[in-house]
Design an enzyme around this catalytic site. Structure first.
Site, PDB file in Angstrom:
ATOM      1  N   SER A 257       0.824  -1.206   0.000  1.00 11.17           N
ATOM      2  CA  SER A 257       0.000   0.000   0.000  1.00 11.17           C
ATOM      3  C   SER A 257       0.858   1.256   0.000  1.00 11.17           C
ATOM      4  O   SER A 257       2.028   1.231   0.382  1.00 11.17           O
ATOM      5  CB  SER A 257      -0.886   0.011   1.249  1.00 11.17           C
ATOM      6  OG  SER A 257      -0.065   0.138   2.386  1.00 11.17           O
ATOM      7  N   LYS A 258       0.228   2.331  -0.424  1.00  9.93           N
ATOM      8  CA  LYS A 258       0.898   3.629  -0.428  1.00  9.93           C
ATOM      9  C   LYS A 258       1.299   4.000   0.998  1.00  9.93           C
ATOM     10  O   LYS A 258       2.354   4.546   1.242  1.00  9.93           O
ATOM     11  CB  LYS A 258      -0.056   4.676  -0.998  1.00  9.93           C
ATOM     12  CG  LYS A 258       0.533   6.053  -1.054  1.00  9.93           C
ATOM     13  CD  LYS A 258      -0.378   6.991  -1.793  1.00  9.93           C
ATOM     14  CE  LYS A 258      -1.284   7.776  -0.870  1.00  9.93           C
ATOM     15  NZ  LYS A 258      -0.588   8.678   0.032  1.00  9.93           N
ATOM     16  N   ARG A 259       0.405   3.617   1.930  1.00 10.40           N
ATOM     17  CA  ARG A 259       0.680   3.965   3.324  1.00 10.40           C
ATOM     18  C   ARG A 259       1.982   3.316   3.803  1.00 10.40           C
ATOM     19  O   ARG A 259       2.808   3.953   4.449  1.00 10.40           O
ATOM     20  CB  ARG A 259      -0.493   3.539   4.212  1.00 10.40           C
ATOM     21  CG  ARG A 259      -0.379   4.144   5.557  1.00 10.40           C
ATOM     22  CD  ARG A 259      -1.651   4.331   6.364  1.00 10.40           C
ATOM     23  NE  ARG A 259      -2.857   3.717   5.891  1.00 10.40           N
ATOM     24  CZ  ARG A 259      -3.417   2.661   6.464  1.00 10.40           C
ATOM     25  NH1 ARG A 259      -2.828   2.069   7.480  1.00 10.40           N
ATOM     26  NH2 ARG A 259      -4.559   2.199   6.019  1.00 10.40           N
ATOM     27  N   ASP A 262       4.855   5.129   2.236  1.00 13.96           N
ATOM     28  CA  ASP A 262       5.091   6.428   2.881  1.00 13.96           C
ATOM     29  C   ASP A 262       5.797   6.258   4.216  1.00 13.96           C
ATOM     30  O   ASP A 262       6.735   6.972   4.539  1.00 13.96           O
ATOM     31  CB  ASP A 262       3.757   7.159   3.101  1.00 13.96           C
ATOM     32  CG  ASP A 262       3.294   7.876   1.835  1.00 13.96           C
ATOM     33  OD1 ASP A 262       4.075   7.906   0.860  1.00 13.96           O
ATOM     34  OD2 ASP A 262       2.158   8.391   1.811  1.00 13.96           O
TER      35      ASP A 262
END
Ligand code: GLU
Length: 499
Positions: A257-259, A262
């Site tokens: 995921s992008k999370r 990040d």
């Protein structure tokens, strides 16, 4: 073998994530390996979820990765939304043949049923069990249905999913399976806004676009039986299917995921996407598209000859859809950096310089010839294009700051070392870059031996003076590059700092 035609069918609901990009890559490799056609179809039937700019981003990303699209219509027909009428006609055809039906149940009615079932600890499914009690063209008489349609009352078209039918599925990666059709619900084919659902448009388009192989993510595997039933309803031969393994977060927990990107500091998108992510894309982080492709290919596949570093043309040559595995792959950023480093070292200095200048504008201010030499000096250490400037900055500019953890390593003897270095360096007027480093360092080491000073201490002190820290390339090479005049100046600066 008959003509190979594959499609990459993204929905323009946001930027293309590495999962989607890997699907595109496997389609592309398979098409190119078999002299086939790679087409892109934009599945934009869910207007509520559409995001402005996403389609453009998808094509830009494919282009950056070097995946040329063979078919993309000029009349917009690669966009499903432009083919609305076609899907509606196909739905009517199924209704006429008694394989689909109109349903007029309101969203509130259905919600009420879901709640009622939930209270009974059951799940409401619109299917053979329940459809007889609902508001649809199977339970209403012809006149009623005609009147509802004439009054433009909202309706959906549902698939009349057959009961007790064994649906056999075959996946090139996962093998054969079979599902009881009674477990599948009467899926909506045409939504209340007149748009087709994903399932319906997908099957129709794959047939009409003469797709030979559907290669897509594992998340679509549960839809396979329904798709087979739709092919059967139309009496069409289904294409071959291959569902690619999931890509998981580095810790193996959950889909990448992008999370998680990040929070761990790595990108998940090929190119930066507006303000969406603080990290930017792989391009902005200094990755080469060749390396990203190479790494993505390893997510679920490996070459039979064991080769790990490959160009796109080598990937095309060695790729085999049958050797893709079904087990999920963990995203490993460290490995991607390693692959990138290998690709960087294989590039010519000229080509590297062009890319480095683009990504690190600071390099515009340095002389091109010297930049080329510096690139060669640090090349082996750079994992990304961005690393280059960080690794070579001290070759062009004296350090502005001295790292605290380096300074604490200096001692009383350091001053004497700096003084001696200065004496030797400043005595020479020679500023040419050839072999100065060798002569200078050897002379200093000779002095060390005579004065009972450890060579390591001298090297460390010099390194701090030249680099500002404890890292960097071979000292002789640094001195040769910056010249003796600059060497002298840097030694003086550190000596001054020590007071
Ligand atoms: N639009 C679907 C997606 O974005 C395509 C799935 C498929 O390839 O059938 O994943």
């Amino acid at each position: 073998m008959s003509e190979i035609r594959v499609r990459f069918a993204p929905s323009p609901t946001g930027p293309l994530h590495i999962g989607g990009l890997r699907t595109a890559l496997f389609n592309y490799l398979f098409a190119k390996k078999n002299n086939g056609t790679f087409l892109v179809r934009i599945e934009d039937t869910d207007k509520k979820r559409e995001v402005a700019g996403a389609e453009e981003y998808i094509f830009k990303s494919l282009n950056w990765c070097g995946m040329q699209v063979d078919e993309r219509s000029s009349d917009n027909s690669h966009r499903q939304s432009s083919r609305k009428k076609l899907y509606q006609a196909k739905a009517k055809e199924l209704i006429k043949r008694g394989l689909a039906y109109y349903a007029f149940d309101s969203e509130q009615d259905l919600q009420r049923l879901r709640e009622e079932y939930h209270e009974k600890k059951e799940t409401f499914i619109y299917n053979w069990k329940t459809r007889k009690e609902l508001k649809n063209s199977l339970t209403m008489n012809k006149e009623e249905v005609a009147s509802m349609l004439a009054q433009s009352k909202p309706f959906v078209v549902r698939f009349l999913c057959p009961r007790d039918k064994k649906v056999n599925t075959n996946d090139l990666i996962r093998g054969k399976g079979s599902i009881d059709s009674s477990l599948i619900d009467d899926k909506v084919l045409i939504k209340a806004d007149g748009m087709p659902t994903y399932h319906f448009a997908n099957v129709i388009d794959d047939n009409m676009m003469r797709i030979s192989h559907v290669i897509r993510g594992e998340e679509w595997l549960p839809s396979l039986a329904l798709h087979i039933l739709l092919y059967q309803a139309f009496e069409w031969d289904p294409p071959k299917f291959a569902h690619l393994p999931l890509i998981l977060n580095p810790n193996g927990k959950g889909k990448l995921s992008k999370r998680s990107g990040d929070s761990s500091g790595f990108p998940v998108f090929p190119l930066s996407w507006a303000k969406e992510t603080k990290i930017g894309g792989f391009k902005e982080a200094g990755f080469l598209p060749e390396a990203l492709n190479n790494y993505m290919a390893s997510l679920g596949w490996a070459a039979e000859n064991g080769k790990e570093i490959m160009s796109m043309s080598e990937l095309i040559k060695t790729f085999k859809l049958e050797s893709v595995v079904s087990a999920a792959a963990n995203f490993d950023f460290g490995r991607l950096q390693w692959v990138n480093q290998k690709h960087l070292t294989q590039m010519s200095n000229d080509a590297l310089a062009e890319k480095i200048v683009e990504i690190s504008p600071e390099t515009n201010h340095v002389e091109k010839g010297r930049l080329m030499i510096a690139i060669d000096l640090v090349k082996e250490r750079a994992e990304t294009l961005l690393d280059f400037w960080r690794l070579m900055k001290y070759l062009f500019y004296a350090p502005e700051v001295f790292e605290e953890k380096a300074i604490v390593k200096l001692s009383e003897k350091s001053k004497a070392i700096l003084e001696q270095g200065e004496k030797i360096a400043c005595a020479s007027e020679n500023t040419s870059m050839l072999n100065e480093g060798e002569g200078f360092i050897d002379a200093c080491l000779g002095w060390c031996a005579e004065n009972n000073i450890k060579a390591g201490q001298l090297m460390m002190t010099f390194r701090i003076a030249f680099v500002g820290g404890l890292h960097g390339i071979d000292l002789k090479k640094i001195v040769s590059f910056i010249g003796l005049k600059e060497t002298c100046a840097r030694l003086k600066r550190l000596k001054k700092l020590l007071g």
